[in-house]
Design an enzyme around this catalytic site. Structure first.
Site, PDB file in Angstrom:
ATOM      1  N   TRP A 195       1.217  -0.883  -0.157  1.00  0.00           N
ATOM      2  CA  TRP A 195       0.237  -0.028  -0.258  1.00  0.00           C
ATOM      3  C   TRP A 195       0.825   0.806   0.033  1.00  0.00           C
ATOM      4  CZ3 TRP A 195      -4.019  -1.430  -1.909  1.00  0.00           C
ATOM      5  CH2 TRP A 195      -4.666  -2.451  -1.327  1.00  0.00           C
ATOM      6  N   ASP A 223      -1.334   6.368   6.140  1.00  0.00           N
ATOM      7  CA  ASP A 223      -3.357   5.924   5.058  1.00  0.00           C
ATOM      8  C   ASP A 223      -3.222   5.162   7.275  1.00  0.00           C
ATOM      9  OD1 ASP A 223      -4.378   3.936   4.635  1.00  0.00           O
ATOM     10  OD2 ASP A 223      -2.638   3.278   2.893  1.00  0.00           O
ATOM     11  N   LYS A 227     -12.162  -1.688   6.698  1.00  0.00           N
ATOM     12  CA  LYS A 227     -11.301  -2.589   7.287  1.00  0.00           C
ATOM     13  C   LYS A 227     -12.021  -2.236   9.193  1.00  0.00           C
ATOM     14  CE  LYS A 227      -8.550  -3.906   3.917  1.00  0.00           C
ATOM     15  NZ  LYS A 227      -8.058  -1.839   3.129  1.00  0.00           N
TER      16      LYS A 227
HETATM   17  C1  LIG Z   1      -7.520  -2.036   2.416  1.00  0.00           C
HETATM   18  C2  LIG Z   1      -6.695  -1.296   1.972  1.00  0.00           C
HETATM   19  C3  LIG Z   1      -6.011  -0.082   1.126  1.00  0.00           C
HETATM   20  C4  LIG Z   1      -7.052  -0.105  -0.172  1.00  0.00           C
HETATM   21  O1  LIG Z   1      -8.233   0.878   0.134  1.00  0.00           O
HETATM   22  P1  LIG Z   1      -9.278   0.570  -1.159  1.00  0.00           P
HETATM   23  O2  LIG Z   1     -10.414   1.147  -0.025  1.00  0.00           O
HETATM   24  O3  LIG Z   1      -9.387  -0.186  -1.611  1.00  0.00           O
HETATM   25  O4  LIG Z   1      -8.907   1.781  -1.878  1.00  0.00           O
HETATM   26  C5  LIG Z   1      -5.163   1.361   1.344  1.00  0.00           C
HETATM   27  N1  LIG Z   1      -4.280   1.395   2.237  1.00  0.00           N
HETATM   28  C6  LIG Z   1      -4.543   0.170   3.184  1.00  0.00           C
HETATM   29  C7  LIG Z   1      -3.359   0.071   4.329  1.00  0.00           C
HETATM   30  C8  LIG Z   1      -5.274  -1.353   3.123  1.00  0.00           C
HETATM   31  O5  LIG Z   1      -5.706  -2.164   4.245  1.00  0.00           O
END
Ligand SMILES: *Cc1c(COP(=O)(O)O)cnc(C)c1O
Length: 355
Positions: free
Chosen positions: A99, A166, A190
């Site tokens: 990511w 993020d 998540k």
């Molecule tokens: C799942 C995830 C993403 C991607 O998220 P989307 O909403 O599917 O674009 C980005 N960063 C992390 C840390 C993730 O776990």
């Protein structure tokens, strides 16, 4: 048979959150219409957005001068919106996995990207330490929880440059000092809601400092001005987020979420460390309390598929590791239960006895 949901994302939500969402889809607030068929600008929906924003601010103790947004696009769109809105010449990124790399790739479209450190050579099994951030960057970006590898940074950095994070897979799992960031973002699926909405917490006076023109939809200022209502927001995922925020608050807030996360993680990691069949995959001090990764010990490698089948037969769902790590991953987001973790441990112990 009872199912225990260890999916990495979209992931477990408390049953009450699912039920309230289902109810709102059938009949929203007793108005005789579904949440899915009313205007997002109606007097019925606006309070949903307002309360969701207010609860994010309350739970994370968001200071004055920050705005909470609920947008579409997922965390992946933020990989591009962050540099679009904040990168003039140069940004620094900590490379802790897939990511983080995807975020860097987008940033390179807008300027120079300095990789301050990387654990790529060790397949991201630890969080790099001892790095420094150049003082002339527009911002420093990191991923707090590396969902795929099971490493996590459970603290806020004290840096001289603006910080962007993020937090897709660990937001609301601990108290955060929001004042240390100019932007925090995360895909909701998540730890906050179902897929379809992205949460962004942005510092208002950090906006408007880049020289380039920004397309309207990708400009954070558009959404700050319109309170996430510039265009039609994903109303059902926003509603699920609201119900989950209410649930988290009722449970005792993010401090309690953190206490539970640590309790659950200890139960599972203790067993990984004790059981002769398994071993953890990451440096102990960097172990994530959200995504717990482990593999078969080398002498038992050939049992991997058997254990997966065994665990599945006992009701465990989603424990297969990501293909880039292999083995197993037990994701223990906020709604995961101690009961679920104990069921997984029992499964590991039973399997050990068979071998
Ligand atoms: C799942 C995830 C993403 C991607 O998220 P989307 O909403 O599917 O674009 C980005 N960063 C992390 C840390 C993730 O776990």
């Amino acid at each position: 048979m009872k199912k225990y949901n260890f999916n990495a994302g979209p992931c477990i939500l408390d049953r009450s959150v699912i039920e309230k969402t289902a109810q709102a889809i059938l009949d929203f607030n007793g108005i005789g219409l579904s949440l899915a068929e009313i205007s997002h600008r109606s007097k019925d929906f606006q309070p949903v957005m307002d309360e969701a924003e207010a609860l994010v601010k309350e739970l994370l103790d968001v200071p004055e001068g920050y705005k909470v947004l609920f947008l579409g696009g997922g965390a992946s769109l933020e990989f591009c919106m962050v540099p679009y809105n904040f990168l003039n010449k140069k940004a620094a990124y900590l490379n802790t996995g897939v990511w983080a790399k995807k975020a860097m790739k987008e940033a390179k479209l807008f300027g120079e990207v300095v990789e301050v450190a990387s654990s790529a050579d060790a397949n991201y099994t630890f969080i790099p330490k001892g790095w420094t951030v150049p003082e002339d960057v527009d911002y420093f970006h990191f991923t707090s929880n590396n969902t795929i590898y099971g490493t996590e940074i459970r603290h806020d950095f004290d840096l001289k440059v603006p910080v962007v994070c993020d937090m897709s897979s660990d937001i609301f799992s601990r108290p955060v000092d929001v004042s240390k960031y100019i932007c925090i973002y995360g895909g909701a699926q998540k730890n906050l809601s179902m897929a379809g909405v992205t949460i962004i917490i942005v510092k208002e006076d950090a906006l408007g400092h880049v020289e380039r023109q920004i397309p309207t939809m990708l400009d954070y200022r558009t959404h700050v001005e319109k309170g996430s209502m510039f265009n039609t927001p994903p109303v059902v995922p926003v509603y699920t987020a609201l119900e989950n925020l209410r649930w988290m608050k009722a449970q005792g807030g993010v401090k309690e979420m953190e206490r539970r996360a640590l309790e659950r993680a200890k139960i599972v990691y203790d067993e990984i460390d004790r059981n002769k069949l398994f071993r953890g995959t990451v440096a102990e001090e960097d172990r994530s309390v959200m995504n717990l990764c482990f593999v078969m010990n080398d002498e038992y490698k050939e049992l991997e598929k058997d254990f997966l089948d065994f665990a599945t037969s006992k009701g465990m769902v989603g424990v297969k590791g990501h293909r880039s790590v292999g083995g197993f991953r037990a994701s223990c987001y906020n709604a995961q239960t101690v009961e679920g973790c104990k069921a997984l441990v029992a499964c590991m112990q039973e399997f050990e006895k068979l071998h």
